[in-house]
Design a protein around this motif. Structure first.
Motif, PDB file in Angstrom:
ATOM      1  N   GLU A 258     -15.144 -12.627 -28.277  1.00 40.70           N
ATOM      2  CA  GLU A 258     -14.152 -12.843 -29.329  1.00 40.70           C
ATOM      3  C   GLU A 258     -13.758 -11.534 -29.995  1.00 40.70           C
ATOM      4  O   GLU A 258     -14.597 -10.657 -30.220  1.00 40.70           O
ATOM      5  CB  GLU A 258     -14.733 -13.803 -30.376  1.00 40.70           C
ATOM      6  N   ALA A 259     -12.489 -11.393 -30.276  1.00 42.72           N
ATOM      7  CA  ALA A 259     -11.996 -10.183 -30.930  1.00 42.72           C
ATOM      8  C   ALA A 259     -12.473 -10.129 -32.375  1.00 42.72           C
ATOM      9  O   ALA A 259     -12.516 -11.152 -33.066  1.00 42.72           O
ATOM     10  CB  ALA A 259     -10.476 -10.145 -30.882  1.00 42.72           C
ATOM     11  N   ALA A 260     -12.842  -8.942 -32.818  1.00 43.91           N
ATOM     12  CA  ALA A 260     -13.267  -8.767 -34.212  1.00 43.91           C
ATOM     13  C   ALA A 260     -12.060  -8.688 -35.141  1.00 43.91           C
ATOM     14  O   ALA A 260     -12.098  -9.152 -36.269  1.00 43.91           O
ATOM     15  CB  ALA A 260     -14.121  -7.512 -34.339  1.00 43.91           C
ATOM     16  N   VAL A 261     -10.979  -8.073 -34.640  1.00 41.23           N
ATOM     17  CA  VAL A 261      -9.764  -7.919 -35.442  1.00 41.23           C
ATOM     18  C   VAL A 261      -8.684  -8.803 -34.825  1.00 41.23           C
ATOM     19  O   VAL A 261      -8.013  -8.418 -33.887  1.00 41.23           O
ATOM     20  CB  VAL A 261      -9.292  -6.447 -35.457  1.00 41.23           C
ATOM     21  N   LYS A 262      -8.552 -10.023 -35.316  1.00 42.54           N
ATOM     22  CA  LYS A 262      -7.594 -10.968 -34.738  1.00 42.54           C
ATOM     23  C   LYS A 262      -6.171 -10.588 -35.174  1.00 42.54           C
ATOM     24  O   LYS A 262      -5.906 -10.417 -36.354  1.00 42.54           O
ATOM     25  CB  LYS A 262      -7.939 -12.393 -35.156  1.00 42.54           C
ATOM     26  N   GLN A 263      -5.290 -10.455 -34.191  1.00 40.87           N
ATOM     27  CA  GLN A 263      -3.925 -10.033 -34.453  1.00 40.87           C
ATOM     28  C   GLN A 263      -2.972 -11.195 -34.173  1.00 40.87           C
ATOM     29  O   GLN A 263      -2.889 -11.674 -33.050  1.00 40.87           O
ATOM     30  CB  GLN A 263      -3.548  -8.861 -33.543  1.00 40.87           C
ATOM     31  N   ALA A 264      -2.257 -11.640 -35.194  1.00 39.98           N
ATOM     32  CA  ALA A 264      -1.243 -12.681 -35.005  1.00 39.98           C
ATOM     33  C   ALA A 264       0.089 -12.031 -34.662  1.00 39.98           C
ATOM     34  O   ALA A 264       0.515 -11.076 -35.314  1.00 39.98           O
ATOM     35  CB  ALA A 264      -1.113 -13.520 -36.269  1.00 39.98           C
ATOM     36  N   LEU A 265       0.742 -12.537 -33.610  1.00 42.09           N
ATOM     37  CA  LEU A 265       2.044 -12.026 -33.194  1.00 42.09           C
ATOM     38  C   LEU A 265       3.140 -12.969 -33.689  1.00 42.09           C
ATOM     39  O   LEU A 265       2.946 -14.181 -33.741  1.00 42.09           O
ATOM     40  CB  LEU A 265       2.132 -11.918 -31.676  1.00 42.09           C
ATOM     41  N   CYS A 266       4.284 -12.409 -34.032  1.00 42.49           N
ATOM     42  CA  CYS A 266       5.377 -13.254 -34.505  1.00 42.49           C
ATOM     43  C   CYS A 266       6.726 -12.629 -34.158  1.00 42.49           C
ATOM     44  O   CYS A 266       6.828 -11.437 -33.877  1.00 42.49           O
ATOM     45  CB  CYS A 266       5.274 -13.497 -36.008  1.00 42.49           C
ATOM     46  N   LEU A 267       7.736 -13.476 -34.179  1.00 45.74           N
ATOM     47  CA  LEU A 267       9.116 -13.057 -33.952  1.00 45.74           C
ATOM     48  C   LEU A 267       9.799 -13.002 -35.312  1.00 45.74           C
ATOM     49  O   LEU A 267       9.742 -13.970 -36.086  1.00 45.74           O
ATOM     50  CB  LEU A 267       9.817 -14.055 -33.033  1.00 45.74           C
ATOM     51  N   VAL A 268      10.461 -11.878 -35.604  1.00 49.83           N
ATOM     52  CA  VAL A 268      11.021 -11.623 -36.932  1.00 49.83           C
ATOM     53  C   VAL A 268      12.517 -11.359 -36.811  1.00 49.83           C
ATOM     54  O   VAL A 268      12.985 -10.898 -35.773  1.00 49.83           O
ATOM     55  CB  VAL A 268      10.339 -10.380 -37.560  1.00 49.83           C
ATOM     56  N   TRP A 269      13.253 -11.635 -37.886  1.00 52.30           N
ATOM     57  CA  TRP A 269      14.690 -11.344 -37.865  1.00 52.30           C
ATOM     58  C   TRP A 269      15.173 -10.967 -39.261  1.00 52.30           C
ATOM     59  O   TRP A 269      14.501 -11.198 -40.268  1.00 52.30           O
ATOM     60  CB  TRP A 269      15.495 -12.530 -37.331  1.00 52.30           C
ATOM     61  N   GLY A 270      16.348 -10.371 -39.302  1.00 56.36           N
ATOM     62  CA  GLY A 270      16.926  -9.929 -40.570  1.00 56.36           C
ATOM     63  C   GLY A 270      17.958 -10.893 -41.106  1.00 56.36           C
ATOM     64  O   GLY A 270      18.055 -12.046 -40.678  1.00 56.36           O
ATOM     65  N   ASP A 271      18.786 -10.408 -42.012  1.00 54.71           N
ATOM     66  CA  ASP A 271      19.745 -11.275 -42.701  1.00 54.71           C
ATOM     67  C   ASP A 271      20.981 -11.589 -41.852  1.00 54.71           C
ATOM     68  O   ASP A 271      21.522 -12.682 -41.926  1.00 54.71           O
ATOM     69  CB  ASP A 271      20.195 -10.615 -44.016  1.00 54.71           C
ATOM     70  N   ASN A 272      21.429 -10.634 -41.063  1.00 56.62           N
ATOM     71  CA  ASN A 272      22.681 -10.802 -40.323  1.00 56.62           C
ATOM     72  C   ASN A 272      22.399 -11.185 -38.878  1.00 56.62           C
ATOM     73  O   ASN A 272      22.608 -10.396 -37.951  1.00 56.62           O
ATOM     74  CB  ASN A 272      23.500  -9.507 -40.387  1.00 56.62           C
ATOM     75  N   LEU A 273      21.937 -12.400 -38.691  1.00 55.08           N
ATOM     76  CA  LEU A 273      21.556 -12.865 -37.365  1.00 55.08           C
ATOM     77  C   LEU A 273      22.802 -13.272 -36.578  1.00 55.08           C
ATOM     78  O   LEU A 273      23.661 -13.992 -37.086  1.00 55.08           O
ATOM     79  CB  LEU A 273      20.604 -14.064 -37.499  1.00 55.08           C
ATOM     80  N   SER A 274      22.902 -12.821 -35.316  1.00 57.74           N
ATOM     81  CA  SER A 274      24.043 -13.187 -34.489  1.00 57.74           C
ATOM     82  C   SER A 274      23.971 -14.662 -34.103  1.00 57.74           C
ATOM     83  O   SER A 274      22.888 -15.272 -34.117  1.00 57.74           O
ATOM     84  CB  SER A 274      24.072 -12.331 -33.221  1.00 57.74           C
ATOM     85  N   GLU A 275      25.108 -15.242 -33.735  1.00 54.65           N
ATOM     86  CA  GLU A 275      25.134 -16.644 -33.317  1.00 54.65           C
ATOM     87  C   GLU A 275      24.281 -16.867 -32.075  1.00 54.65           C
ATOM     88  O   GLU A 275      23.620 -17.898 -31.941  1.00 54.65           O
ATOM     89  CB  GLU A 275      26.582 -17.086 -33.051  1.00 54.65           C
ATOM     90  N   ASP A 276      24.292 -15.902 -31.161  1.00 51.99           N
ATOM     91  CA  ASP A 276      23.498 -16.031 -29.941  1.00 51.99           C
ATOM     92  C   ASP A 276      22.003 -16.063 -30.255  1.00 51.99           C
ATOM     93  O   ASP A 276      21.255 -16.896 -29.735  1.00 51.99           O
ATOM     94  CB  ASP A 276      23.793 -14.866 -28.995  1.00 51.99           C
ATOM     95  N   ALA A 277      21.564 -15.147 -31.126  1.00 51.91           N
ATOM     96  CA  ALA A 277      20.153 -15.115 -31.504  1.00 51.91           C
ATOM     97  C   ALA A 277      19.770 -16.365 -32.286  1.00 51.91           C
ATOM     98  O   ALA A 277      18.668 -16.899 -32.129  1.00 51.91           O
ATOM     99  CB  ALA A 277      19.868 -13.862 -32.329  1.00 51.91           C
ATOM    100  N   LEU A 278      20.677 -16.854 -33.137  1.00 46.00           N
ATOM    101  CA  LEU A 278      20.416 -18.069 -33.906  1.00 46.00           C
ATOM    102  C   LEU A 278      20.227 -19.265 -32.974  1.00 46.00           C
ATOM    103  O   LEU A 278      19.348 -20.110 -33.197  1.00 46.00           O
ATOM    104  CB  LEU A 278      21.568 -18.329 -34.877  1.00 46.00           C
ATOM    105  N   CYS A 279      21.039 -19.340 -31.918  1.00 48.94           N
ATOM    106  CA  CYS A 279      20.898 -20.423 -30.938  1.00 48.94           C
ATOM    107  C   CYS A 279      19.517 -20.391 -30.299  1.00 48.94           C
ATOM    108  O   CYS A 279      18.851 -21.416 -30.155  1.00 48.94           O
ATOM    109  CB  CYS A 279      21.988 -20.295 -29.877  1.00 48.94           C
ATOM    110  N   PHE A 280      19.059 -19.183 -29.924  1.00 47.73           N
ATOM    111  CA  PHE A 280      17.740 -19.049 -29.322  1.00 47.73           C
ATOM    112  C   PHE A 280      16.645 -19.462 -30.313  1.00 47.73           C
ATOM    113  O   PHE A 280      15.690 -20.162 -29.956  1.00 47.73           O
ATOM    114  CB  PHE A 280      17.509 -17.616 -28.857  1.00 47.73           C
ATOM    115  N   LEU A 281      16.773 -19.048 -31.570  1.00 47.30           N
ATOM    116  CA  LEU A 281      15.767 -19.403 -32.572  1.00 47.30           C
ATOM    117  C   LEU A 281      15.699 -20.912 -32.798  1.00 47.30           C
ATOM    118  O   LEU A 281      14.604 -21.485 -32.920  1.00 47.30           O
ATOM    119  CB  LEU A 281      16.070 -18.698 -33.895  1.00 47.30           C
ATOM    120  N   GLU A 282      16.855 -21.568 -32.864  1.00 44.35           N
ATOM    121  CA  GLU A 282      16.863 -23.021 -33.052  1.00 44.35           C
ATOM    122  C   GLU A 282      16.206 -23.717 -31.859  1.00 44.35           C
ATOM    123  O   GLU A 282      15.452 -24.676 -32.016  1.00 44.35           O
ATOM    124  CB  GLU A 282      18.298 -23.518 -33.251  1.00 44.35           C
TER     125      GLU A 282
END
Length: 292
Positions: free
Chosen positions: A257-281
């Motif tokens: 087991e890892a001693a330092v557990k690292q959580a990964l995440c997908l992040v975005w800013g305020d001006n999200l493109s329609e294409d990226a928004l479709c993928f997120l939904e």
């Protein structure tokens, strides 16, 4: 400053001297020298430390090199988008300073349902300072790095494996503890910030020893290739074992087991493109078990 100057500057950086850069660009050496001098004049700053025929970047040069890579990437991205506008109508650019097998499984599932989307991935090395997004729509990173920004949890790095060449004395072992590895030389990826290593470097510190580093590299493929060549051993989290398993002449050994557990995440800013928004939904629905 123009694109021609930046390309010339980057060639000088990557070749290490003016004559090799001139050959690569099919220019004369005086022409390359003139372009570099003009850049330094425009910025009113020297960009290199001169050491005989060799040129070594100083701090101003390193900053310009990062900015040049970002600018040229953005230019390439615009060209791709325009060239594919009648064929692949939608582009999503994702910057990464983390890797996840599961994330690419998600990309594959989305692409099968939406073949008109083109994903473009860029390394965190292309980004500047704290500007996570720059020319990217989304950013794959570690949870602790992004504060209160909007995000979706992707994966958890909670188990650790050693990567050793097949001829290594440890290759026959089924399980190892990290202290078993303290006399070994390691190959690590460079971290997102200057002078840092990838997060699994911290696992050795938590286990009570400072790892001996034989090599640092920029990309995972180079890490695994140098390990396979006998340049050292490596560590990898459970989120990345598919990439490690695909490397020839290497063995993965369970380190617990890892001693330092690292959580990964997908992040975005305020001006999200329609294409990226479709993928997120789509991604949100997929995580709920309702892909479509």
């Amino acid at each position: 400053m123009n694109t021609r100057q930046l390309i010339t500057f980057m060639q000088v950086v990557e070749k290490g001297n003016l004559s090799e850069a001139a050959k690569a660009l099919s220019l004369s050496q005086p022409a390359v020298t003139g372009i570099i001098k003009k850049l330094e004049s425009e910025f009113e700053a020297e960009l290199f430390i001169r050491n005989g025929k060799s040129l070594i970047l100083n701090s101003q040069g390193r900053l310009l090199y990062k900015m040049a890579k970002e600018l040229l990437f953005t230019e390439d991205l615009a060209q791709i988008s325009l060239q594919t506008s009648g064929k692949i109508r939608k582009n999503i650019c994702i910057a990464m300073d983390a890797y996840s097998d599961y994330f690419f499984t998600l990309i594959g599932a989305f692409s099968r349902l939406h073949p008109d989307y083109c994903f473009i991935f860029k390394s965190r090395a292309f980004s500047i300072g704290a500007d996570y997004y720059s020319s990217a729509d989304l950013f794959l990173t570690y949870d602790y790095m992004i504060g209160g920004r909007e995000k979706i949890s992707i994966d958890l790095q909670d188990h650790l494996y050693a990567i050793v060449p097949v001829e290594h004395p440890f290759a026959s072992q089924k399980k190892l503890s990290l202290p078993d590895l303290q006399d070994q030389f390691f190959v690590f990826l460079r971290g997102a910030r200057q002078g840092q290593y990838e997060p699994c470097y911290s696992e050795c510190i938590e286990a009570g020893f400072l790892p001996k580093v034989s090599l640092t590299v920029d990309i995972p493929a180079a890490k695994y290739s140098t390990i396979a060549a006998g340049c050292g051993i490596g560590l990898v989290y459970n989120t990345k074992i598919k990439l490690a398993e695909a490397t020839r002449n290497c063995i993965l050994i369970d380190c617990g087991e890892a001693a330092v557990k690292q959580a990964l995440c997908l992040v975005w800013g305020d001006n999200l493109s329609e294409d990226a928004l479709c993928f997120l939904e789509w991604l949100k629905e997929y995580r709920r078990g309702n892909p479509g």
